[in-house]
Scaffold this motif. Structure first.
Motif, PDB file in Angstrom:
ATOM      1  N   ARG A 199      62.861 -13.878   6.656  1.00  0.00           N
ATOM      2  CA  ARG A 199      63.512 -13.295   5.492  1.00  0.00           C
ATOM      3  C   ARG A 199      63.944 -11.855   5.750  1.00  0.00           C
ATOM      4  O   ARG A 199      65.036 -11.435   5.345  1.00  0.00           O
ATOM      5  CB  ARG A 199      62.575 -13.353   4.276  1.00  0.00           C
ATOM      6  CG  ARG A 199      62.528 -14.709   3.602  1.00  0.00           C
ATOM      7  CD  ARG A 199      61.918 -14.621   2.228  1.00  0.00           C
ATOM      8  NE  ARG A 199      60.514 -14.223   2.295  1.00  0.00           N
ATOM      9  CZ  ARG A 199      59.501 -15.076   2.350  1.00  0.00           C
ATOM     10  NH1 ARG A 199      59.741 -16.380   2.365  1.00  0.00           N
ATOM     11  NH2 ARG A 199      58.265 -14.641   2.393  1.00  0.00           N
ATOM     12  N   ARG A 201      64.710 -10.539   8.694  1.00  0.00           N
ATOM     13  CA  ARG A 201      65.871 -10.572   9.594  1.00  0.00           C
ATOM     14  C   ARG A 201      67.139 -10.939   8.842  1.00  0.00           C
ATOM     15  O   ARG A 201      68.212 -10.346   9.058  1.00  0.00           O
ATOM     16  CB  ARG A 201      65.620 -11.546  10.744  1.00  0.00           C
ATOM     17  CG  ARG A 201      64.606 -11.077  11.768  1.00  0.00           C
ATOM     18  CD  ARG A 201      64.673 -11.927  13.020  1.00  0.00           C
ATOM     19  NE  ARG A 201      64.434 -13.337  12.746  1.00  0.00           N
ATOM     20  CZ  ARG A 201      63.229 -13.912  12.772  1.00  0.00           C
ATOM     21  NH1 ARG A 201      62.159 -13.169  13.037  1.00  0.00           N
ATOM     22  NH2 ARG A 201      63.099 -15.209  12.525  1.00  0.00           N
ATOM     23  N   GLU A 202      67.012 -11.952   7.979  1.00  0.00           N
ATOM     24  CA  GLU A 202      68.180 -12.372   7.206  1.00  0.00           C
ATOM     25  C   GLU A 202      68.641 -11.254   6.272  1.00  0.00           C
ATOM     26  O   GLU A 202      69.852 -11.012   6.118  1.00  0.00           O
ATOM     27  CB  GLU A 202      67.836 -13.625   6.402  1.00  0.00           C
ATOM     28  CG  GLU A 202      67.623 -14.860   7.269  1.00  0.00           C
ATOM     29  CD  GLU A 202      67.152 -16.055   6.468  1.00  0.00           C
ATOM     30  OE1 GLU A 202      66.864 -15.857   5.253  1.00  0.00           O
ATOM     31  OE2 GLU A 202      67.045 -17.151   7.041  1.00  0.00           O
ATOM     32  N   LEU A 203      67.652 -10.554   5.659  1.00  0.00           N
ATOM     33  CA  LEU A 203      68.024  -9.442   4.777  1.00  0.00           C
ATOM     34  C   LEU A 203      68.694  -8.319   5.558  1.00  0.00           C
ATOM     35  O   LEU A 203      69.708  -7.749   5.117  1.00  0.00           O
ATOM     36  CB  LEU A 203      66.765  -8.920   4.073  1.00  0.00           C
ATOM     37  CG  LEU A 203      66.965  -7.751   3.106  1.00  0.00           C
ATOM     38  CD1 LEU A 203      67.917  -8.155   1.983  1.00  0.00           C
ATOM     39  CD2 LEU A 203      65.626  -7.285   2.542  1.00  0.00           C
ATOM     40  N   ALA A 205      70.292  -8.684   8.351  1.00  0.00           N
ATOM     41  CA  ALA A 205      71.617  -9.156   8.770  1.00  0.00           C
ATOM     42  C   ALA A 205      72.609  -9.053   7.621  1.00  0.00           C
ATOM     43  O   ALA A 205      73.763  -8.624   7.809  1.00  0.00           O
ATOM     44  CB  ALA A 205      71.517 -10.592   9.275  1.00  0.00           C
ATOM     45  N   ARG A 206      72.177  -9.446   6.395  1.00  0.00           N
ATOM     46  CA  ARG A 206      73.071  -9.319   5.236  1.00  0.00           C
ATOM     47  C   ARG A 206      73.427  -7.856   4.973  1.00  0.00           C
ATOM     48  O   ARG A 206      74.576  -7.517   4.663  1.00  0.00           O
ATOM     49  CB  ARG A 206      72.413  -9.951   4.009  1.00  0.00           C
ATOM     50  CG  ARG A 206      72.404 -11.464   4.020  1.00  0.00           C
ATOM     51  CD  ARG A 206      72.112 -12.023   2.645  1.00  0.00           C
ATOM     52  NE  ARG A 206      70.790 -11.602   2.158  1.00  0.00           N
ATOM     53  CZ  ARG A 206      69.663 -12.258   2.363  1.00  0.00           C
ATOM     54  NH1 ARG A 206      69.687 -13.403   3.080  1.00  0.00           N
ATOM     55  NH2 ARG A 206      68.520 -11.835   1.885  1.00  0.00           N
ATOM     56  N   GLN A 207      72.409  -6.999   5.071  1.00  0.00           N
ATOM     57  CA  GLN A 207      72.663  -5.570   4.864  1.00  0.00           C
ATOM     58  C   GLN A 207      73.643  -5.025   5.900  1.00  0.00           C
ATOM     59  O   GLN A 207      74.553  -4.248   5.574  1.00  0.00           O
ATOM     60  CB  GLN A 207      71.333  -4.800   4.945  1.00  0.00           C
ATOM     61  CG  GLN A 207      71.445  -3.317   4.701  1.00  0.00           C
ATOM     62  CD  GLN A 207      71.789  -2.999   3.252  1.00  0.00           C
ATOM     63  OE1 GLN A 207      71.578  -3.815   2.369  1.00  0.00           O
ATOM     64  NE2 GLN A 207      72.358  -1.810   3.029  1.00  0.00           N
ATOM     65  N   GLU A 208      73.448  -5.461   7.139  1.00  0.00           N
ATOM     66  CA  GLU A 208      74.334  -5.001   8.213  1.00  0.00           C
ATOM     67  C   GLU A 208      75.758  -5.501   7.982  1.00  0.00           C
ATOM     68  O   GLU A 208      76.744  -4.750   8.149  1.00  0.00           O
ATOM     69  CB  GLU A 208      73.792  -5.490   9.552  1.00  0.00           C
ATOM     70  CG  GLU A 208      74.490  -4.878  10.735  1.00  0.00           C
ATOM     71  CD  GLU A 208      73.840  -5.316  12.039  1.00  0.00           C
ATOM     72  OE1 GLU A 208      73.305  -6.453  12.071  1.00  0.00           O
ATOM     73  OE2 GLU A 208      73.854  -4.539  12.996  1.00  0.00           O
ATOM     74  N   ARG A 209      75.886  -6.769   7.548  1.00  0.00           N
ATOM     75  CA  ARG A 209      77.221  -7.309   7.274  1.00  0.00           C
ATOM     76  C   ARG A 209      77.875  -6.565   6.105  1.00  0.00           C
ATOM     77  O   ARG A 209      79.079  -6.274   6.122  1.00  0.00           O
ATOM     78  CB  ARG A 209      77.133  -8.809   6.974  1.00  0.00           C
ATOM     79  CG  ARG A 209      76.901  -9.677   8.192  1.00  0.00           C
ATOM     80  CD  ARG A 209      77.168 -11.132   7.896  1.00  0.00           C
ATOM     81  NE  ARG A 209      76.323 -11.648   6.813  1.00  0.00           N
ATOM     82  CZ  ARG A 209      75.107 -12.174   7.012  1.00  0.00           C
ATOM     83  NH1 ARG A 209      74.605 -12.235   8.260  1.00  0.00           N
ATOM     84  NH2 ARG A 209      74.418 -12.630   6.003  1.00  0.00           N
ATOM     85  N   TRP A 210      77.055  -6.285   5.090  1.00  0.00           N
ATOM     86  CA  TRP A 210      77.597  -5.574   3.929  1.00  0.00           C
ATOM     87  C   TRP A 210      78.097  -4.194   4.328  1.00  0.00           C
ATOM     88  O   TRP A 210      79.163  -3.756   3.907  1.00  0.00           O
ATOM     89  CB  TRP A 210      76.510  -5.466   2.866  1.00  0.00           C
ATOM     90  CG  TRP A 210      76.968  -4.780   1.619  1.00  0.00           C
ATOM     91  CD1 TRP A 210      77.676  -5.301   0.590  1.00  0.00           C
ATOM     92  CD2 TRP A 210      76.769  -3.392   1.329  1.00  0.00           C
ATOM     93  NE1 TRP A 210      77.929  -4.360  -0.355  1.00  0.00           N
ATOM     94  CE2 TRP A 210      77.363  -3.153   0.073  1.00  0.00           C
ATOM     95  CE3 TRP A 210      76.127  -2.332   1.974  1.00  0.00           C
ATOM     96  CZ2 TRP A 210      77.360  -1.903  -0.538  1.00  0.00           C
ATOM     97  CZ3 TRP A 210      76.112  -1.088   1.358  1.00  0.00           C
ATOM     98  CH2 TRP A 210      76.723  -0.879   0.132  1.00  0.00           C
ATOM     99  N   GLU A 211      77.278  -3.494   5.142  1.00  0.00           N
ATOM    100  CA  GLU A 211      77.689  -2.163   5.601  1.00  0.00           C
ATOM    101  C   GLU A 211      78.971  -2.246   6.434  1.00  0.00           C
ATOM    102  O   GLU A 211      79.877  -1.416   6.297  1.00  0.00           O
ATOM    103  CB  GLU A 211      76.566  -1.522   6.397  1.00  0.00           C
ATOM    104  CG  GLU A 211      75.363  -1.148   5.552  1.00  0.00           C
ATOM    105  CD  GLU A 211      74.235  -0.572   6.381  1.00  0.00           C
ATOM    106  OE1 GLU A 211      74.350  -0.601   7.640  1.00  0.00           O
ATOM    107  OE2 GLU A 211      73.233  -0.112   5.799  1.00  0.00           O
ATOM    108  N   ASP A 213      81.283  -4.574   6.194  1.00  0.00           N
ATOM    109  CA  ASP A 213      82.366  -4.885   5.278  1.00  0.00           C
ATOM    110  C   ASP A 213      82.805  -3.624   4.519  1.00  0.00           C
ATOM    111  O   ASP A 213      84.014  -3.385   4.318  1.00  0.00           O
ATOM    112  CB  ASP A 213      81.939  -5.970   4.296  1.00  0.00           C
ATOM    113  CG  ASP A 213      81.746  -7.321   4.977  1.00  0.00           C
ATOM    114  OD1 ASP A 213      82.269  -7.487   6.099  1.00  0.00           O
ATOM    115  OD2 ASP A 213      81.066  -8.204   4.398  1.00  0.00           O
TER     116      ASP A 213
END
Length: 254
Positions: A199, A201-203, A205-211, A213
């Motif tokens: 969880r 790592r997934e969080l 990764a989502r945070q990194e993708r959001w940043e 974007d």
């Protein structure tokens, strides 16, 4: 048993001696009035018990022995009774009472007025033989009791060993259950930790993708803004150039 004055103690040896004497002198007990009490008076004198026990007490002792033997004998004939195996005098009384007739046949009758010193040698020998036989029966009874006690001890030992074995196996089963429960707990904790890490790592990764974007949008917006500014500047420069050309044309025509 203590005597009436509380001094003399009646022992097993006295009881065995009484059984031998009573069976050996059965001819004295004719059934006539006072014959039994006179016979037991002779017993007290012969055994030098005068002043220690009374003839009436000795008579009662014998009757109690005989009655208990008869009671146990009756019980044994209708299905048996555990008391027979535990009453030490049963075998002796059984042997003595069953041999009353042969003894009376071979033993010379003794008169009530006789003393221990006047007893015929044959009778004394018979009495001594019976005393030996009684002690032998008692020894055999004690041996049977000892063997029974050893068997009981062996049964108790085996029962204790079985109980100990059951306890050991139960302890092993409990230990095995605890071990398996501990292993399951370790597995659950590891799986929980792995889920938490996944969880995270997934969080991340989502945070990194959001940043990423957000950065891409900002870059796109900045590029669009520059392009709009550059376009406005070019359009303004083009208008100024047309205006200059119109002024030049106007001035030239003037």
């Amino acid at each position: 048993m203590d005597s009436e004055d509380g001094v003399f103690k009646w022992t097993d040896a006295n009881t065995a001696d009484l059984i031998v004497w009573r069976v050996s002198n059965n001819s004295l007990f004719t059934g006539r009035r006072n014959a039994a009490i006179k016979a037991f008076e002779l017993y007290v004198k012969e055994k030098q018990l005068v002043g220690k026990v009374t003839p009436a007490w000795v008579r009662k002792k014998w009757e109690n022995l005989k009655q208990k033997y008869k009671d146990l004998k009756s019980l044994s004939m209708v299905g048996g009774d555990a008391s027979i195996a535990t009453w030490k005098w049963y075998a002796i009384m059984d042997g003595a009472l069953s041999c009353e007739t042969p003894l009376n046949h071979f033993i010379t009758p003794v008169q009530v007025s006789s003393s221990a010193q006047d007893a015929p040698p044959l009778k004394q020998r018979k009495e001594e033989d019976w005393l030996t036989a009684v002690w032998e029966m008692e020894r055999r009874q004690e041996e049977r009791e000892r063997q029974a006690s050893e068997r009981e001890d062996e049964r108790d030992r085996r029962a204790a060993a079985r109980e100990e074995e059951r306890d050991r196996r139960a302890a092993e089963r409990d230990a095995e259950r605890d071990r398996r429960a501990a292993e399951r707990e370790v597995v659950r904790e590891r799986e929980t930790l792995e889920r938490e890490e996944r969880r995270e790592r997934e969080l991340f990764a989502r945070q990194e993708r959001w940043e990423k974007d957000m950065l891409a949008r900002e870059e796109r917006q900045e590029r669009d803004y520059r392009e709009r500014e550059e376009r406005r500047e070019r359009e303004a420069a083009a208008r100024e150039e047309r205006l200059f050309k119109l002024l030049e044309t106007f001035m030239a025509n003037k």
